[in-house]
Design a protein around this motif. Structure first.
Motif, PDB file in Angstrom:
ATOM      1  N   ASN A   1      44.875  53.288   6.012  1.00 40.74           N
ATOM      2  CA  ASN A   1      43.855  54.322   6.189  1.00 40.74           C
ATOM      3  C   ASN A   1      44.438  55.578   6.829  1.00 40.74           C
ATOM      4  OD1 ASN A   1      41.595  53.174   4.969  1.00 40.74           O
ATOM      5  ND2 ASN A   1      41.126  51.962   6.777  1.00 40.74           N
TER       6      ASN A   1
ATOM      7  N   CYS B   1      35.060  50.171   7.776  1.00 42.49           N
ATOM      8  CA  CYS B   1      35.283  49.389   6.559  1.00 42.49           C
ATOM      9  C   CYS B   1      35.164  47.897   6.855  1.00 42.49           C
ATOM     10  CB  CYS B   1      36.663  49.715   6.002  1.00 42.49           C
ATOM     11  SG  CYS B   1      37.094  48.809   4.517  1.00 42.49           S
TER      12      CYS B   1
ATOM     13  N   THR C   1      45.378  47.132   7.419  1.00 38.68           N
ATOM     14  CA  THR C   1      44.642  48.204   6.749  1.00 38.68           C
ATOM     15  C   THR C   1      44.644  49.502   7.549  1.00 38.68           C
ATOM     16  OG1 THR C   1      43.234  46.524   5.723  1.00 38.68           O
ATOM     17  CG2 THR C   1      42.464  48.776   5.593  1.00 38.68           C
ATOM     18  N   THR C   2      44.759  49.444   8.860  1.00 35.66           N
ATOM     19  CA  THR C   2      44.737  50.666   9.678  1.00 35.66           C
ATOM     20  C   THR C   2      45.839  51.654   9.289  1.00 35.66           C
ATOM     21  OG1 THR C   2      43.611  49.557  11.501  1.00 35.66           O
ATOM     22  CG2 THR C   2      44.790  51.586  12.039  1.00 35.66           C
TER      23      THR C   2
ATOM     24  N   ASP D   1      36.182  54.410   0.188  1.00 32.86           N
ATOM     25  CA  ASP D   1      36.282  53.008   0.586  1.00 32.86           C
ATOM     26  C   ASP D   1      37.059  52.077  -0.338  1.00 32.86           C
ATOM     27  OD1 ASP D   1      34.778  53.523   2.862  1.00 32.86           O
ATOM     28  OD2 ASP D   1      32.888  53.092   1.882  1.00 32.86           O
TER      29      ASP D   1
ATOM     30  N   THR E   1      38.922  52.120   9.743  1.00 32.10           N
ATOM     31  CA  THR E   1      39.148  50.718   9.417  1.00 32.10           C
ATOM     32  C   THR E   1      38.042  49.840   9.992  1.00 32.10           C
ATOM     33  OG1 THR E   1      41.526  51.156   9.409  1.00 32.10           O
ATOM     34  CG2 THR E   1      40.845  48.847   9.472  1.00 32.10           C
TER      35      THR E   1
ATOM     36  N   GLY F   1      40.652  58.705   1.081  1.00 34.69           N
ATOM     37  CA  GLY F   1      39.997  57.647   1.835  1.00 34.69           C
ATOM     38  C   GLY F   1      38.877  58.210   2.689  1.00 34.69           C
ATOM     39  N   HIS F   2      38.840  57.802   3.940  1.00 32.51           N
ATOM     40  CA  HIS F   2      37.748  58.224   4.830  1.00 32.51           C
ATOM     41  C   HIS F   2      37.799  59.709   5.160  1.00 32.51           C
ATOM     42  CE1 HIS F   2      35.247  54.775   5.916  1.00 32.51           C
ATOM     43  NE2 HIS F   2      36.256  54.120   5.369  1.00 32.51           N
TER      44      HIS F   2
ATOM     45  N   ALA G   1      42.127  56.566  12.268  1.00 30.07           N
ATOM     46  CA  ALA G   1      42.414  55.509  11.289  1.00 30.07           C
ATOM     47  C   ALA G   1      41.781  54.191  11.709  1.00 30.07           C
ATOM     48  CB  ALA G   1      43.918  55.345  11.119  1.00 30.07           C
TER      49      ALA G   1
ATOM     50  N   MET H   1      41.797  45.313   2.524  1.00 33.47           N
ATOM     51  CA  MET H   1      41.206  44.400   3.501  1.00 33.47           C
ATOM     52  C   MET H   1      40.861  43.056   2.855  1.00 33.47           C
ATOM     53  SD  MET H   1      38.481  45.303   6.394  1.00 33.47           S
ATOM     54  CE  MET H   1      39.644  46.509   6.983  1.00 33.47           C
TER      55      MET H   1
ATOM     56  N   SER I   1      40.641  50.968   0.913  1.00 35.85           N
ATOM     57  CA  SER I   1      40.515  50.280   2.194  1.00 35.85           C
ATOM     58  C   SER I   1      39.900  48.893   2.020  1.00 35.85           C
ATOM     59  CB  SER I   1      39.671  51.122   3.156  1.00 35.85           C
ATOM     60  OG  SER I   1      39.619  50.549   4.427  1.00 35.85           O
TER      61      SER I   1
END
Length: 172
Positions: free
Chosen positions: A155, A42, A151-152, A105, A39, A164-165, A35, A112, A108
């Protein structure tokens, strides 16, 4: 030997991206390290865009709103472009790469940017500071630090759900 079961026959590129090489979904594989890596990826794109937008708007003596709009727009452009570059380099077609970048993205970057710009807006005098002022850079970098921390976990939650990722997991 038929490899169709291994490669997820009948799946779209975007669906295949969310699977690891063993054919299992990436959902549930969300460590804090993964994560934080997502982040940081991102944040890198956001930081390039955000700083460029703030520098341009401030240098041109734009008011706060157009400067922030430009900074946010460029944060999304740079954030998406980093993922686009990586998945295109890995062999994904342009249309699927765009869909993958948007899926990977959007949340995230949005979180952010919301956090980062809220920090900047709430820091007394930061919006009126000039490029040569420590307050300008302190608020900007402080906003990035707070945005990273907030944000971590977002994610991590998204990666655990295969969102997400996690959708670019197969390409990293």
């Amino acid at each position: 030997m038929d490899h169709s079961a291994h490669h997820g026959s009948g799946m779209t590129d975007a669906e295949r991206v969310g699977r690891d090489h063993g054919g299992h979904t990436a959902a549930g594989d969300a460590s804090w390290g993964t994560a934080a890596q997502a982040t940081a990826h991102c944040l890198t794109g956001c930081a390039f865009g955000e700083i460029l937008g703030m520098v341009i708007g401030t240098a041109l003596r734009w008011s706060n709103v157009p400067t922030m709009v430009l900074a946010i727009a460029l944060a999304f452009v740079f954030g998406y472009s980093f993922t686009l570059y990586a998945v295109r380099k890995a062999g994904l077609g342009l249309k699927a790469a765009v869909r993958t970048a948007l899926a990977a993205d959007t949340v995230s970057i949005a979180v952010m940017e919301l956090v980062d710009n809220a920090i900047i807006a709430m820091t007394p005098g930061a919006m009126d500071a000039h490029l040569s002022d420590g307050l300008f850079w302190g608020a900007l970098l402080g906003g990035f630090a707070v945005a990273f921390v907030i944000t971590t976990p977002v994610n991590k939650w998204m990666i655990r759900r295969g969102k997400g990722h996690a959708v670019v997991h197969a390409y990293h």
